[in-house]
Design a protein around this motif. Structure first.
Motif, short mmCIF file in Angstrom:
data_model
loop_
_atom_site.label_atom_id
_atom_site.label_comp_id
_atom_site.label_asym_id
_atom_site.label_seq_id
_atom_site.Cartn_x
_atom_site.Cartn_y
_atom_site.Cartn_z
N VAL A 11 -42.90 -11.77 -16.43
CA VAL A 11 -43.69 -12.03 -15.03
C VAL A 11 -42.79 -13.00 -13.92
O VAL A 11 -43.16 -12.77 -12.80
CB VAL A 11 -44.58 -13.60 -15.59
N TRP A 12 -42.26 -13.95 -14.63
CA TRP A 12 -41.47 -14.71 -13.99
C TRP A 12 -40.54 -13.67 -13.19
O TRP A 12 -39.26 -14.36 -12.19
CB TRP A 12 -40.57 -16.10 -14.83
N ARG A 13 -39.96 -13.10 -13.60
CA ARG A 13 -38.89 -11.70 -12.82
C ARG A 13 -39.49 -10.78 -11.87
O ARG A 13 -38.85 -10.32 -10.75
CB ARG A 13 -37.81 -10.55 -13.70
N SER A 14 -40.88 -10.96 -12.08
CA SER A 14 -41.96 -10.39 -10.73
C SER A 14 -42.52 -11.08 -9.85
O SER A 14 -44.40 -11.96 -10.50
CB SER A 14 -42.57 -8.80 -10.97
N PRO A 15 -42.19 -11.60 -8.62
CA PRO A 15 -42.79 -12.48 -8.38
C PRO A 15 -44.47 -12.28 -7.34
O PRO A 15 -45.26 -13.42 -7.65
CB PRO A 15 -42.25 -12.97 -6.68
N GLY A 16 -44.42 -11.58 -7.44
CA GLY A 16 -45.48 -10.72 -7.37
C GLY A 16 -47.20 -10.73 -8.82
O GLY A 16 -48.00 -11.40 -8.28
N LEU A 17 -46.27 -10.37 -9.77
CA LEU A 17 -47.04 -11.06 -11.14
C LEU A 17 -47.44 -12.29 -10.69
O LEU A 17 -49.01 -12.19 -11.13
CB LEU A 17 -46.66 -10.28 -11.91
N LEU A 18 -46.62 -12.97 -10.85
CA LEU A 18 -46.71 -14.69 -11.04
C LEU A 18 -47.76 -15.18 -9.85
O LEU A 18 -49.01 -15.88 -10.42
CB LEU A 18 -44.97 -15.17 -10.34
N LEU A 19 -47.70 -14.97 -8.68
CA LEU A 19 -48.31 -15.07 -7.78
C LEU A 19 -50.13 -14.85 -8.24
O LEU A 19 -51.29 -15.22 -8.01
CB LEU A 19 -48.17 -14.84 -6.33
N LEU A 20 -49.93 -13.72 -8.67
CA LEU A 20 -51.27 -12.70 -8.98
C LEU A 20 -51.86 -13.44 -9.77
O LEU A 20 -53.10 -13.93 -10.46
CB LEU A 20 -51.08 -11.57 -9.45
N GLY A 21 -52.06 -14.92 -10.99
CA GLY A 21 -51.58 -15.01 -12.00
C GLY A 21 -52.14 -16.39 -12.09
O GLY A 21 -52.64 -17.04 -12.82
N LEU A 22 -51.27 -17.06 -11.23
CA LEU A 22 -51.26 -18.79 -10.05
C LEU A 22 -52.78 -19.34 -9.85
O LEU A 22 -53.27 -20.73 -10.51
CB LEU A 22 -50.17 -19.41 -9.74
N ILE A 23 -53.51 -18.70 -9.33
CA ILE A 23 -54.32 -19.43 -8.82
C ILE A 23 -55.44 -19.55 -9.00
O ILE A 23 -56.35 -20.96 -9.19
CB ILE A 23 -55.23 -17.93 -6.86
N PRO A 24 -56.41 -18.72 -10.00
CA PRO A 24 -57.37 -19.23 -10.85
C PRO A 24 -56.60 -20.18 -11.93
O PRO A 24 -57.28 -20.73 -12.46
CB PRO A 24 -57.39 -17.82 -11.88
N GLY A 25 -55.80 -20.26 -12.39
CA GLY A 25 -55.28 -21.27 -13.35
C GLY A 25 -54.91 -22.72 -13.06
O GLY A 25 -55.03 -23.66 -13.10
N LEU A 100 -53.05 -7.97 -13.78
CA LEU A 100 -51.66 -7.66 -14.59
C LEU A 100 -51.66 -7.57 -15.80
O LEU A 100 -50.38 -6.64 -16.33
CB LEU A 100 -51.49 -9.59 -14.83
N SER A 101 -52.34 -6.99 -17.21
CA SER A 101 -52.42 -6.06 -18.12
C SER A 101 -52.26 -5.55 -17.83
O SER A 101 -51.22 -4.54 -18.48
CB SER A 101 -53.23 -6.99 -18.95
N LYS A 102 -52.81 -4.29 -17.31
CA LYS A 102 -52.42 -2.99 -16.78
C LYS A 102 -51.04 -2.40 -16.52
O LYS A 102 -50.63 -1.84 -17.10
CB LYS A 102 -53.85 -2.43 -15.77
N ARG A 103 -50.81 -3.80 -15.32
CA ARG A 103 -49.12 -3.84 -15.13
C ARG A 103 -48.22 -3.12 -16.02
O ARG A 103 -47.58 -2.74 -16.59
CB ARG A 103 -48.61 -4.38 -14.24
N ILE A 104 -48.93 -3.96 -17.25
CA ILE A 104 -47.28 -4.82 -18.80
C ILE A 104 -47.47 -2.96 -19.28
O ILE A 104 -46.64 -2.73 -19.48
CB ILE A 104 -47.52 -5.89 -18.58
N ASP A 105 -48.80 -2.83 -19.69
CA ASP A 105 -49.08 -1.83 -19.94
C ASP A 105 -48.92 -0.52 -19.62
O ASP A 105 -47.69 0.54 -20.17
CB ASP A 105 -50.53 -1.48 -20.05
N ASP A 106 -48.96 -0.19 -18.41
CA ASP A 106 -48.34 0.46 -17.74
C ASP A 106 -46.83 1.10 -17.54
O ASP A 106 -45.80 1.67 -17.77
CB ASP A 106 -48.27 0.47 -16.15
N ARG A 107 -45.77 -0.14 -17.92
CA ARG A 107 -44.57 -0.34 -17.88
C ARG A 107 -43.94 0.09 -18.67
O ARG A 107 -43.10 0.96 -19.17
CB ARG A 107 -44.24 -1.71 -17.84
N PHE A 108 -45.33 0.33 -20.27
CA PHE A 108 -44.79 0.79 -21.49
C PHE A 108 -45.35 2.10 -21.96
O PHE A 108 -45.48 2.12 -22.95
CB PHE A 108 -44.41 -0.71 -22.59
N GLY A 109 -45.77 2.87 -20.85
CA GLY A 109 -46.29 4.14 -20.89
C GLY A 109 -48.05 4.26 -21.15
O GLY A 109 -48.39 5.41 -21.20
#
Length: 240
Positions: A11-25, A100-109
């Protein structure tokens, strides 16, 4: 623990993913922090309320009992606060964390044979599971509060148990995002993670301790969801 920190790295290497999850937190963090500060502020009054029987005791003994009760109330509320923050963040940010979870899943097949459902169809189911987890955490906190009243043990052993119980609940709750994407409910999570309890605790306990650091949970949450997705893939025998 390795899966957790790999999730942070992804996540931290992908600013888009990090920003995606910060607002709800941020939103959930402000709500839960306000409630926790209020509880700590009034913990003395609550301690006096639950130790009403000590009203006629000597001042020293009464103050000692109420101090122990105050510590027990704060320790017991920690699990509820952490899990409430997690459930509230996941509920507010359901579409964000699904993506976010889907992007991680897609990255691993990806997930073989999975049929994607829009987030609004799974929202009610996810909310019901989170509510059940919070209820379970409240029950656990009541027992931990009672144990916290035991002199010495309540201030040494109970915080360790607190971290273990909180870590387990946290692992089950956060993994709800990738498990729910696969159509697996709370009972499935508990069964599958229960068969890999050491893995779940190795993931959940460090995360629980990180959540105790003020405002850290807001930054940690996106990486925790990514790590939970990796943990889910490992439990289900998928590439991770």
């Amino acid at each position: 623990m390795g899966l957790l920190f790999r999730g942070f790295g992804l996540v931290w290497r992908s600013p888009g993913l990090l920003l995606l999850g910060l607002i709800p937190g941020v939103i959930a963090g402000l709500i839960v922090a306000s409630a926790l500060v209020a509880l700590i502020y009034f913990s003395g009054d609550l301690a006096a309320l639950v130790t009403w029987f000590a009203g006629d005791w000597s001042a020293d003994l009464r103050n000692t009992v109420r101090t122990v009760a105050q510590i027990g109330i704060v320790l017991g509320s920690v699990i509820v606060a952490v899990l409430t923050f997690t459930a509230l963040t996941l509920t507010i940010g359901d579409p964000f964390y699904e993506a976010l979870s889907k992007r991680i899943d897609d990255r691993f097949g990806g997930v073989p044979g999975m049929v994607e459902q829009p987030w609004y169809r799974t929202f009610g189911r996810n909310l019901a599971d989170s509510t059940r987890m919070i209820a379970l955490s409240v029950i656990a906190s009541v027992f931990l509060f009672g144990a916290g009243l035991i002199p010495v043990v309540g201030q040494t052993v109970v915080p360790v148990i607190d971290a273990g119980v909180g870590g387990w609940f946290l692992a089950v709750e956060i993994s709800g995002v990738p498990f729910n994407r696969r159509g697996l409910r709370l009972r499935d999570r508990r069964r599958l993670l229960g068969a890999h309890r050491a893995l779940a605790l190795g993931f959940g306990v460090p995360l629980f301790l990180l959540f105790l650091v003020p405002f850290a949970a807001i930054v940690v949450m996106p990486g925790a969801v990514a790590g939970a997705t990796l943990m889910t893939r490992r439990v289900l025998g998928q590439a991770h």
